[in-house]
Design a protein around this motif. Structure first.
Motif, PDB file in Angstrom:
ATOM      1  N   ASP A 133       6.711  37.837  35.323  1.00 12.83           N
ATOM      2  CA  ASP A 133       5.307  37.994  34.938  1.00 12.83           C
ATOM      3  C   ASP A 133       5.211  39.107  33.890  1.00 12.83           C
ATOM      4  O   ASP A 133       5.816  40.169  34.034  1.00 12.83           O
ATOM      5  N   PRO A 134       4.431  38.908  32.813  1.00 15.08           N
ATOM      6  CA  PRO A 134       4.246  39.966  31.802  1.00 15.08           C
ATOM      7  C   PRO A 134       3.711  41.260  32.404  1.00 15.08           C
ATOM      8  O   PRO A 134       4.024  42.356  31.920  1.00 15.08           O
ATOM      9  N   ARG A 135       2.916  41.153  33.480  1.00 16.26           N
ATOM     10  CA  ARG A 135       2.386  42.356  34.127  1.00 16.26           C
ATOM     11  C   ARG A 135       3.509  43.200  34.725  1.00 16.26           C
ATOM     12  O   ARG A 135       3.446  44.433  34.741  1.00 16.26           O
ATOM     13  N   PHE A 136       4.539  42.527  35.234  1.00 13.46           N
ATOM     14  CA  PHE A 136       5.680  43.245  35.815  1.00 13.46           C
ATOM     15  C   PHE A 136       6.428  44.017  34.733  1.00 13.46           C
ATOM     16  O   PHE A 136       6.810  45.172  34.929  1.00 13.46           O
ATOM     17  N   GLU A 137       6.643  43.391  33.590  1.00  9.83           N
ATOM     18  CA  GLU A 137       7.333  44.059  32.484  1.00  9.83           C
ATOM     19  C   GLU A 137       6.530  45.255  31.994  1.00  9.83           C
ATOM     20  O   GLU A 137       7.085  46.308  31.657  1.00  9.83           O
ATOM     21  N   ASP A 138       5.201  45.096  31.943  1.00 16.01           N
ATOM     22  CA  ASP A 138       4.349  46.206  31.515  1.00 16.01           C
ATOM     23  C   ASP A 138       4.454  47.382  32.489  1.00 16.01           C
ATOM     24  O   ASP A 138       4.594  48.537  32.077  1.00 16.01           O
TER      25      ASP A 138
ATOM     26  N   LYS B 293       6.907  48.027  34.465  1.00 16.22           N
ATOM     27  CA  LYS B 293       8.266  48.558  34.362  1.00 16.22           C
ATOM     28  C   LYS B 293       8.363  49.601  33.252  1.00 16.22           C
ATOM     29  O   LYS B 293       9.022  50.635  33.391  1.00 16.22           O
ATOM     30  N   GLU B 294       7.693  49.348  32.139  1.00 17.04           N
ATOM     31  CA  GLU B 294       7.696  50.300  31.023  1.00 17.04           C
ATOM     32  C   GLU B 294       6.910  51.559  31.353  1.00 17.04           C
ATOM     33  O   GLU B 294       7.212  52.646  30.852  1.00 17.04           O
ATOM     34  N   ARG B 295       5.906  51.434  32.198  1.00 18.28           N
ATOM     35  CA  ARG B 295       5.078  52.588  32.562  1.00 18.28           C
ATOM     36  C   ARG B 295       5.731  53.459  33.648  1.00 18.28           C
ATOM     37  O   ARG B 295       5.259  54.558  33.926  1.00 18.28           O
ATOM     38  N   LEU B 296       6.778  52.968  34.301  1.00 20.23           N
ATOM     39  CA  LEU B 296       7.334  53.621  35.486  1.00 20.23           C
ATOM     40  C   LEU B 296       7.676  55.104  35.279  1.00 20.23           C
ATOM     41  O   LEU B 296       7.266  55.939  36.090  1.00 20.23           O
ATOM     42  N   PRO B 297       8.433  55.503  34.228  1.00 25.98           N
ATOM     43  CA  PRO B 297       8.765  56.930  34.080  1.00 25.98           C
ATOM     44  C   PRO B 297       7.530  57.829  34.028  1.00 25.98           C
ATOM     45  O   PRO B 297       7.496  58.892  34.645  1.00 25.98           O
ATOM     46  N   HIS B 298       6.496  57.371  33.291  1.00 26.05           N
ATOM     47  CA  HIS B 298       5.257  58.158  33.195  1.00 26.05           C
ATOM     48  C   HIS B 298       4.549  58.237  34.541  1.00 26.05           C
ATOM     49  O   HIS B 298       4.095  59.307  34.951  1.00 26.05           O
ATOM     50  N   LEU B 299       4.497  57.105  35.268  1.00 22.26           N
ATOM     51  CA  LEU B 299       3.809  57.083  36.565  1.00 22.26           C
ATOM     52  C   LEU B 299       4.506  57.988  37.577  1.00 22.26           C
ATOM     53  O   LEU B 299       3.850  58.709  38.339  1.00 22.26           O
ATOM     54  N   GLU B 300       5.838  57.955  37.614  1.00 22.77           N
ATOM     55  CA  GLU B 300       6.581  58.805  38.557  1.00 22.77           C
ATOM     56  C   GLU B 300       6.379  60.280  38.232  1.00 22.77           C
ATOM     57  O   GLU B 300       6.262  61.111  39.141  1.00 22.77           O
ATOM     58  N   LYS B 301       6.339  60.608  36.955  1.00 23.57           N
ATOM     59  CA  LYS B 301       6.115  62.000  36.543  1.00 23.57           C
ATOM     60  C   LYS B 301       4.716  62.466  36.937  1.00 23.57           C
ATOM     61  O   LYS B 301       4.531  63.587  37.446  1.00 23.57           O
ATOM     62  N   GLU B 302       3.722  61.607  36.733  1.00 22.75           N
ATOM     63  CA  GLU B 302       2.341  61.954  37.070  1.00 22.75           C
ATOM     64  C   GLU B 302       2.153  62.086  38.582  1.00 22.75           C
ATOM     65  O   GLU B 302       1.401  62.938  39.049  1.00 22.75           O
ATOM     66  N   LEU B 303       2.848  61.259  39.360  1.00 27.85           N
ATOM     67  CA  LEU B 303       2.692  61.276  40.808  1.00 27.85           C
ATOM     68  C   LEU B 303       3.141  62.602  41.416  1.00 27.85           C
ATOM     69  O   LEU B 303       2.687  62.990  42.500  1.00 27.85           O
ATOM     70  N   LYS B 304       4.038  63.329  40.738  1.00 30.37           N
ATOM     71  CA  LYS B 304       4.529  64.613  41.239  1.00 30.37           C
ATOM     72  C   LYS B 304       3.541  65.749  41.002  1.00 30.37           C
ATOM     73  O   LYS B 304       3.709  66.844  41.555  1.00 30.37           O
TER      74      LYS B 304
END
Length: 369
Positions: free
Chosen positions: A69-74, A76-87
């Motif tokens: 799904d294109p949403r999954f790929e999107d 996936k690209e956001r993951l590093p930013h999301l993990e950093k923000e979650l901290k």
């Protein structure tokens, strides 16, 4: 045999789709789907039967469509930013999802966002490996985070004590002792007692990066405390500190710290002690019991494995125990003496050295100038 291979064999034998479905207890549409994929890809059925089951299933299963799904790929690209923000303080997954929906309105709902975010975070984490330990190779050293205490009999004050923990990872043979602090004299004294308790010297000592052992921590070239170097030289071994940061290569001693919490701290929680000596006697009794208790899923205890496979490989202890050395650079007075402030005594040197600086090394028993 997998159902796919059974289906192929039945098809080769001339069975109809309906008969194959009834025989294998699957739907007719499933049989049609597999046969269609085989025919569309022009795959040879005899060759398919020769494949291993996982390889065959991989050829005919295209995978979960959710991960294409294109949403999954999107996401996936956001993951590093999301993990950093979650901290960051106060940031939750709900807040991140709300911001995600603002920037990508056609994105996942909250439950799917959390599910895929968790899956991606797990897959992005670095893996670990099982460490293989050689007998008599290393002694891992650490202090427990929690403290024990005894009661000052005169004032009733609780005197907190650090708990020194060491283990040989091959046999998991354990040693623990309470000391008044993590200062160099107490740390070196506990390590000294540990080596004599073991009755030998391992090839390397692996302390954590505490100041009593490591002056300056570094991933590649840590500066070892001079007292620690003296001890290593005295016992003919080396010091290899654990890596700085969050090392995973000293899990053996960290695990033993947890075991000490259960086998020592918990067992002594309702007992009162009025001096350090009686506290250490109780700790020794608990640790002896731990070393002599058969390990889970093992046919031996720590002490049996240590005595049979490891103790004879340890290096020999020297004749004398290590004495902590202190260093000073003092000026020789006109009267041919240096004054050592630690014990408030003057020591004479040849008169010719007056007004020169002298290197002084002293222990509890001797002074070397």
């Amino acid at each position: 045999m997998s159902q796919i291979k059974q289906m192929i064999r039945l098809h080769q034998q001339g069975y109809a789709i309906k008969a194959i479905a009834r025989s294998l207890s699957i739907s007719k549409n499933t049989v049609k789907s597999y046969l269609y994929k085989i025919g569309e890809a022009k795959l040879n059925m005899t060759d398919l039967l020769a494949l291993e089951d996982p390889v065959l299933e991989g050829l005919l299963h295209s995978g979960n469509p959710a991960y294409r799904d294109p949403r999954f790929e999107d996401l996936k690209e956001r993951l590093p930013h999301l993990e950093k923000e979650l901290k960051r303080v106060g940031v939750t997954r709900k807040l991140l999802w709300e911001e995600y929906k603002v920037s990508y309105p056609q994105g996942y709902g909250y439950s799917q966002f959390c599910y895929h975010f968790s899956q991606l975070s797990v897959s992005a984490r670095s893996g670990t490996m099982v460490m293989q330990h050689e007998p008599a190779d290393k002694l891992y050293i650490d202090f427990s985070g929690k403290k024990l205490h005894y009661i000052d009999i005169e004032t009733g004050e609780l005197i907190n004590c650090e708990v020194f923990v060491a283990c040989l990872p091959y046999s998991n043979y354990c040693y623990a002792k309470a000391v008044r602090s993590q200062t160099i004299p107490n740390f070196i004294g506990a390590l000294n007692d540990c080596l004599w308790f073991l009755g030998g010297v391992p090839k390397a000592l692996v302390p954590d990066n505490l100041k009593s052992a490591v002056t300056k921590s570094d991933r590649y070239e840590p500066d070892i405390n001079r007292s620690m170097e003296d001890l290593a030289n005295h016992y003919d071994t080396v010091v290899v500190p654990a890596r700085a940061g969050k090392p995973r290569d000293k899990s053996a001693v960290e695990n033993h710290v947890k075991i000490v919490y259960t086998q020592v701290f918990a067992r002594l929680r309702n007992r009162r002690f009025f001096d350090l000596e009686s506290l250490n006697e109780a700790i020794t009794s608990c640790v002896d019991k731990l070393n002599q208790t058969r390990m889970q899923n093992r046919s031996y205890c720590r002490q049996e494995r240590f005595i049979s496979s490891e103790k004879h490989l340890l290096g020999k202890l020297p004749v004398d125990r290590f004495e902590l050395k202190h260093y000073a650079e003092l000026k020789v007075a006109d009267n041919g003496h240096i004054y050592l402030g630690r014990d408030r005594h003057s020591y004479s040197v040849p008169y010719i050295h007056r007004r020169q600086k002298a290197q002084v090394v002293y222990t509890d028993r001797m002074v070397y100038i």
